[in-house]
Scaffold this active site. Structure first.
Site, short mmCIF file in Angstrom:
data_model
loop_
_atom_site.label_atom_id
_atom_site.label_comp_id
_atom_site.label_asym_id
_atom_site.label_seq_id
_atom_site.Cartn_x
_atom_site.Cartn_y
_atom_site.Cartn_z
N SER A 85 5.45 -12.68 -3.39
CA SER A 85 5.52 -13.73 -4.41
C SER A 85 6.88 -14.38 -4.35
O SER A 85 7.86 -13.77 -3.93
CB SER A 85 5.12 -13.26 -5.80
N ARG A 131 9.67 0.84 -8.36
CA ARG A 131 8.84 0.43 -9.49
C ARG A 131 8.20 1.68 -10.10
O ARG A 131 7.50 2.42 -9.39
CB ARG A 131 7.71 -0.51 -9.05
N ARG A 158 -2.63 0.60 -3.30
CA ARG A 158 -1.67 -0.41 -2.86
C ARG A 158 -0.37 -0.44 -3.67
O ARG A 158 0.41 -1.38 -3.56
CB ARG A 158 -2.32 -1.79 -2.85
N HIS A 159 -0.17 0.57 -4.49
CA HIS A 159 1.08 0.64 -5.26
C HIS A 159 1.88 1.87 -4.88
O HIS A 159 1.36 2.97 -4.78
CB HIS A 159 0.79 0.68 -6.77
N ARG A 190 2.75 -3.50 2.24
CA ARG A 190 1.53 -4.29 1.98
C ARG A 190 1.09 -5.00 3.25
O ARG A 190 -0.10 -5.10 3.55
CB ARG A 190 1.79 -5.32 0.88
N GLU A 214 -2.16 -9.26 -2.42
CA GLU A 214 -0.89 -10.00 -2.53
C GLU A 214 0.17 -9.35 -1.63
O GLU A 214 0.43 -8.16 -1.76
CB GLU A 214 -0.43 -9.97 -3.99
N GLU A 217 5.54 2.36 -11.34
CA GLU A 217 4.16 1.88 -11.49
C GLU A 217 3.32 2.96 -12.15
O GLU A 217 3.23 4.07 -11.63
CB GLU A 217 3.56 1.55 -10.12
P1 AMO Z 1 6.93 -9.04 -7.09
O1 AMO Z 1 7.15 -8.14 -8.22
O2 AMO Z 1 5.65 -9.80 -7.06
O3 AMO Z 1 8.09 -10.15 -7.00
O4 AMO Z 1 7.09 -8.21 -5.74
C1 AMO Z 1 7.15 -8.85 -4.49
C2 AMO Z 1 6.26 -8.14 -3.49
O5 AMO Z 1 6.65 -6.78 -3.39
C3 AMO Z 1 5.51 -5.96 -3.15
N1 AMO Z 1 5.37 -4.98 -4.22
C4 AMO Z 1 4.92 -3.71 -4.04
N2 AMO Z 1 4.52 -3.05 -2.94
C5 AMO Z 1 4.12 -1.76 -3.10
N3 AMO Z 1 4.12 -1.11 -4.27
C6 AMO Z 1 4.52 -1.73 -5.39
N4 AMO Z 1 4.54 -1.05 -6.55
C7 AMO Z 1 4.95 -3.09 -5.32
N5 AMO Z 1 5.40 -4.00 -6.22
C8 AMO Z 1 5.65 -5.13 -5.53
C9 AMO Z 1 4.32 -6.88 -3.09
C10 AMO Z 1 4.80 -8.08 -3.87
O6 AMO Z 1 4.13 -9.27 -3.50
N6 AMO Z 1 11.61 -10.86 -7.42
C11 AMO Z 1 10.25 -11.19 -7.05
C12 AMO Z 1 10.16 -11.85 -5.70
C13 AMO Z 1 10.78 -13.22 -5.64
O7 AMO Z 1 10.39 -14.07 -6.46
O8 AMO Z 1 11.62 -13.43 -4.78
C14 AMO Z 1 9.41 -9.90 -7.04
O9 AMO Z 1 9.93 -8.81 -6.91
O10 AMO Z 1 4.10 -7.19 -1.72
#
Ligand code: AMO
Length: 452
Positions: free
Chosen positions: A378, A228, A236-237, A426, A375, A230
């Site tokens: 999801s 990502r 937490r990212h 996470r 979170e 980000e």
């Molecule tokens: P989402 O984008 O909410 O959903 O990501 C799912 C989980 O991935 C983790 N996460 C991260 N952890 C660390 N750094 C980040 N930048 C980051 N972004 C996400 C979180 C988050 O809850 N395709 C959907 C999932 C699905 O519906 O199956 C998805 O990717 O723990």
């Protein structure tokens, strides 16, 4: 013979030929052993010196006596800088004054690798060091007992999740990480040059895990990197994280997915509690068994709870609201883990694949699993009807031509299905109360860091 300081794993080299692996123990008193490891500390009292040798399994004391060794060899041995790698052969002698109950009296030694001085950071020193300095010298930082404990716990978390999913008929798969389209919104895609074409690093295995449902794979999971871009520099990212993605077919609602998820998470806690006693102790963490089922509270109800406690939410929950919600859930439902269900369609606009509630199109069949306000997951039920999926994509302005390879899978027999994505870091971040998610990654990637 290759010997170990602690409880019987691997790690130490011998001076001569390698044969069996074993761990040092009092049973070996009187025997000659050969061990090797990093010099953690040398205490030279003049006539006698105590050298602590460390490997992954523990620490052993090597007791050097000047009279026995002679001046020259004694000063050579005691002058070797900390964190050099030393191999020592000598008698293992019982000594109840020493931690572990025995020591090694060296007959011979060999420096396998000499460390430079000064060290960029100490391994056992109590002095606090900035996270950036630690990450810049991560190979040294990872030698610390408490840092190793994080990665041993990570190993247990992964084992627990795999054990549960495999035991429940899920098969592990691997989907491409170089992709032509993203499913989680354009803003966090990393573009890459891919021969003559435009490609991206995969944000999630979303589109592929769904296509595997059309392939009849039924129950799958994947544990793999997700990327990502980000723009948020938070604790937490990450730009690269490890995602556990699960997908299952023939579900009736997102409840089927939530049941698997909560059982998997509770099982993982059990594995860590039962097998990570030393690691939790080293990190000063107390974990309790998680009660099932985890509370399920609708997004709307969460907003009401927050509003009653003086926090007004507009749109999605921000970090402050999430934290507060974690406290409220803990007070009201006595659970640190909880589902937020029925997300408004408005907030899942980019999630074109989410199924909407047939009785109320303003709500989705989507949930988050949160832990102490953060979170972790999801997921939800997906839209498996081709026409509805296409219209949802058009509504959010997605170019359906780009997704043709994905949409095709919905035309020739796609079962009702759902799944989730869980961020491994996470889970560890919250489970081990670590101040920063970067602590859970060997070599973290973020907006500013691409080395080491
Ligand atoms: P989402 O984008 O909410 O959903 O990501 C799912 C989980 O991935 C983790 N996460 C991260 N952890 C660390 N750094 C980040 N930048 C980051 N972004 C996400 C979180 C988050 O809850 N395709 C959907 C999932 C699905 O519906 O199956 C998805 O990717 O723990």
């Amino acid at each position: 013979m290759v010997s170990h300081f602690g409880d019987g794993v691997t790690g130490l080299v011998n001076l001569g030929e390698r044969s069996e692996n074993c761990s040092l123990s009092l049973n070996m008193a009187g025997k000659k052993v050969t061990v090797a490891g990093w010099i953690q500390d040398t205490r030279n009292l003049g006539g006698i010196a105590f050298i602590l040798l460390r490997d992954r399994t523990g620490v052993v004391q090597v007791t050097a006596v000047k009279k026995k060794m002679g001046d020259e060899i004694f000063s050579e041995l005691t002058g070797i800088p900390r964190e050099s790698i030393l191999a020592v052969s000598g008698e293992l002698k019982a000594n109840d004054q020493v931690a572990g109950g025995f020591e090694i009296l060296p007959d011979e030694f060999q420096i396998l690798s000499q460390a430079e001085t000064p060290l960029p950071l100490g391994i056992v020193d109590k002095v606090g060091v900035e996270l950036d300095t630690r990450l810049n010298n991560r190979f040294l930082d990872l030698r610390k007992e408490q840092v190793l404990a994080v990665f041993q716990t990570r190993d247990l978390v992964l084992k627990g999740m795999r054990e549960y999913l495999t035991g429940n008929g899920f098969i592990e798969v691997h989907t491409p990480k170089i992709v032509a389209a993203g499913a989680e919104g354009g803003s966090t895609l990393f573009p890459i040059e891919y021969f003559e074409k435009q490609a991206y690093l995969a944000q999630s295995s979303q589109l592929y895990k769904q296509m595997l449902m059309a392939a009849g794979f039924d129950r799958i999971y994947e544990i793999a990197p997700a990327y990502r871009a980000e723009q948020s520099d938070t604790v937490r990212h990450l730009a690269e994280f490890t995602s556990l993605d699960m997908e299952m077919s023939f579900i009736e609602s997102s409840e089927d997915v939530m049941c698997v998820l909560e059982e998997m998470v509770a099982h993982t806690f059990d594995v860590v509690i039962n097998h990570g006693i030393d690691q939790l102790d080293c990190l000063g963490v107390t974990l309790s068994k998680q009660k099932l089922p985890f509370p399920r509270v609708s997004f709307e109800k969460c907003i009401d709870m927050l509003s009653e406690s003086g926090i007004k939410v507009q749109g999605d929950l921000d970090t402050e609201a999430e934290k507060k919600l974690g406290e409220l859930m803990s007070e009201k439902h006595d659970s640190k883990l909880y589902f937020i269900t029925d997300f408004p369609t408005e907030l899942k606009k980019e999630t074109f694949y989410a199924m909407r509630d047939p009785d109320n199109p303003h709500l989705t069949r989507y949930f988050d699993l949160a832990y102490k306000g953060e979170e972790l997951v999801s997921g939800g039920q997906r839209e498996h009807r081709y026409d509805v999926l296409v219209s949802q994509m058009q509504e959010m302005g997605a170019n359906t031509d780009e997704f043709e390879f994905y949409l095709k899978a919905f035309k020739f027999g796609m079962p009702p299905h759902g799944g989730f994505g869980l961020g491994i870091e996470r889970v560890l971040h919250m489970m081990l109360n670590l101040p920063n998610i970067r602590e859970c990654v060997l070599f973290p990637r973020d907006m500013y860091r691409v080395v080491p």
